[in-house]
Design a protein around this motif. Structure first.
Motif, short mmCIF file in Angstrom:
data_model
loop_
_atom_site.label_atom_id
_atom_site.label_comp_id
_atom_site.label_asym_id
_atom_site.label_seq_id
_atom_site.Cartn_x
_atom_site.Cartn_y
_atom_site.Cartn_z
N LEU A 201 0.83 -1.20 0.00
CA LEU A 201 0.00 0.00 0.00
C LEU A 201 0.87 1.25 0.00
N PRO A 202 0.45 2.31 -0.70
CA PRO A 202 1.24 3.56 -0.76
C PRO A 202 0.97 4.48 0.41
N CYS A 203 1.06 3.95 1.64
CA CYS A 203 0.73 4.74 2.82
C CYS A 203 1.55 4.22 3.99
N GLY B 199 -5.79 3.19 7.80
CA GLY B 199 -7.18 3.33 8.22
C GLY B 199 -7.84 4.62 7.78
N GLU B 200 -7.15 5.41 6.96
CA GLU B 200 -7.68 6.69 6.50
C GLU B 200 -8.07 6.60 5.02
N THR B 201 -8.99 7.50 4.61
CA THR B 201 -9.37 7.60 3.21
C THR B 201 -8.22 8.21 2.41
N PRO B 202 -7.88 7.69 1.23
CA PRO B 202 -8.54 6.59 0.49
C PRO B 202 -7.92 5.22 0.76
N TYR B 203 -6.89 5.17 1.63
CA TYR B 203 -6.10 3.95 1.75
C TYR B 203 -6.87 2.81 2.39
N LYS B 204 -7.84 3.13 3.25
CA LYS B 204 -8.62 2.05 3.85
C LYS B 204 -9.44 1.31 2.79
N TYR B 205 -9.82 2.01 1.72
CA TYR B 205 -10.56 1.35 0.65
C TYR B 205 -9.63 0.49 -0.20
N LEU B 206 -8.40 0.95 -0.40
CA LEU B 206 -7.42 0.13 -1.11
C LEU B 206 -7.13 -1.15 -0.33
N ASP B 207 -6.96 -0.98 0.96
CA ASP B 207 -6.68 -2.13 1.81
C ASP B 207 -7.86 -3.10 1.81
N GLY B 208 -9.06 -2.57 1.99
CA GLY B 208 -10.25 -3.41 1.99
C GLY B 208 -10.43 -4.15 0.69
#
Length: 370
Positions: free
Chosen positions: A342-344, A350-359
């Motif tokens: 993940l690029p975070c 757990g923050e937008t938009p990374y939580k959606y990438l993770d999910g």
């Protein structure tokens, strides 16, 4: 020099870490009394640690590694029950977010409860709690949140898994949310400067997972898996290395040795601050070998399973170099696995938009892995 994006991400991670201002610095305690009822003691007495506590734990860890199936064995609970009750947040922050409290007010859900086979001095912690997200079919998973997660974290992810036809038990880890003793405001007893208690908490977490698998089998689920994040990822790996029923495993943030995360991680600076005058990293690593994923790749390799390793490129808690070492071990052992980067960072996952990438990574993997 880090790129502008990397520096922006690091700054964001620092801000998110600083939100929790109620961390407590505690001095090193060996906690030999926690080992009193463990298997693998081979005649060791807790009193021996008073003479040389470090040697006691180093020797005991070696015995555990030689007989880890015994260390993580348990007696099956006899008091499983489902309780329908109001959902609570159980925030670990110094100032809880009233919006979260309002979000769940008046919401009721089913929770699996049973007595943990691992008994601790804290009655709250001895009663296992797992929120139940049922689904039709034969597929089910145990989900473990991150360290100091509140009780409503990952509920949306559980609902996504339900839409994929996967039932979920979202386990409250030892000393977390409703299992937290009244004397603490954070899940400090799960990971702390107390060597023995930290070992005991991890052992309890693994055994509680296995008890959840027993209950899922009783409900007719035959295809079982596990998802863990951060500390939950560590517990998930240990469980998957010692329970052949786990055939699908997703490790959301992964690292090598328990001590390395505590020593180098941003969110555990207060633990290192309390112990580094008395113990160095190598000594701490040896004292916590029995709860370190890197110790158990041979055991993990015993049974076929599909795995997903997710790590973050700018993680300041589970350092990326440690996660890459985990991936290298999967490759060295020829294990069936996928990797997502993940690029975070750790907290920004757990923050937008990374939580959606993770999910999306987790859901995509589980959709086909079973």
């Amino acid at each position: 020099m880090p790129s502008r994006y990397a520096q922006w991400m690091y700054d964001w991670e620092h801000r998110l870490t600083s939100v929790d201002n109620n961390r407590v610095v505690r001095p090193l305690e060996w906690g030999a009394e926690w080992a009193r009822d463990w298997p693998c003691r081979n005649g060791f007495r807790a009193g021996q640690a008073a003479e040389d506590p470090e040697k006691f734990f180093l020797d005991l860890n070696r015995h555990i590694l030689a007989a880890s199936d015994e260390f993580y064995s348990y007696s099956r609970p006899t008091d499983y029950r489902l309780e329908n009750r109001e959902v609570k947040v159980f925030s670990t922050r110094a100032v809880p977010d009233p919006k979260l409290e309002a979000k769940v007010s008046g919401t009721f859900a089913d929770f699996l409860r049973f007595t943990s086979p691992v008994e601790t001095p804290y009655p709250e912690n001895n009663l296992v709690n797992a929120r139940w997200f049922p689904a039709r079919g034969r597929r089910a998973m145990v989900l473990l949140p991150h360290w100091n997660s509140d009780a409503i974290s990952y509920t949306t992810l559980c609902q996504v898994f339900n839409m994929l036809g996967v039932a979920v038990l979202r386990l409250s880890m030892p000393y977390h949310d409703i299992r937290m003793p009244a004397e603490i405001g954070r899940a400090d007893y799960a990971v702390s400067a107390n060597i023995g208690r930290t070992l005991d908490a991890a052992r309890q977490g693994v055994i509680d997972i296995r008890c959840c698998l027993d209950w899922l089998e009783d409900q007719g689920y035959t295809r079982l898996g596990i998802v863990g994040t951060s500390l939950g990822s560590c517990y998930a790996f240990l469980a998957a290395a010692h329970d052949p029923r786990i055939r699908v495993a997703a490790f959301n943030h992964a690292s090598t040795y328990f001590a390395d995360v505590v020593w180098h991680g941003q969110s555990t600076r207060h633990i290192r601050q309390g112990i580094e005058e008395k113990i160095d990293l190598e000594e701490l690593r040896q004292a916590w070998l029995a709860i370190s994923p890197m110790s158990y790749f041979e055991q993990f390799s015993r049974w076929p399973k599909k795995s997903l390793i997710v790590y973050a490129k700018y993680d300041l808690t589970f350092l990326p170099e440690f996660s890459r070492q985990v991936v290298a071990e999967f490759e060295r052992h020829g294990l069936d696995h996928k990797v997502a980067v993940l690029p975070c960072g750790h907290y920004t996952t757990g923050e937008t938009p990374y939580k959606y990438l993770d999910g999306w990574q987790l859901a995509s993997f589980l959709r086909t892995a079973f």
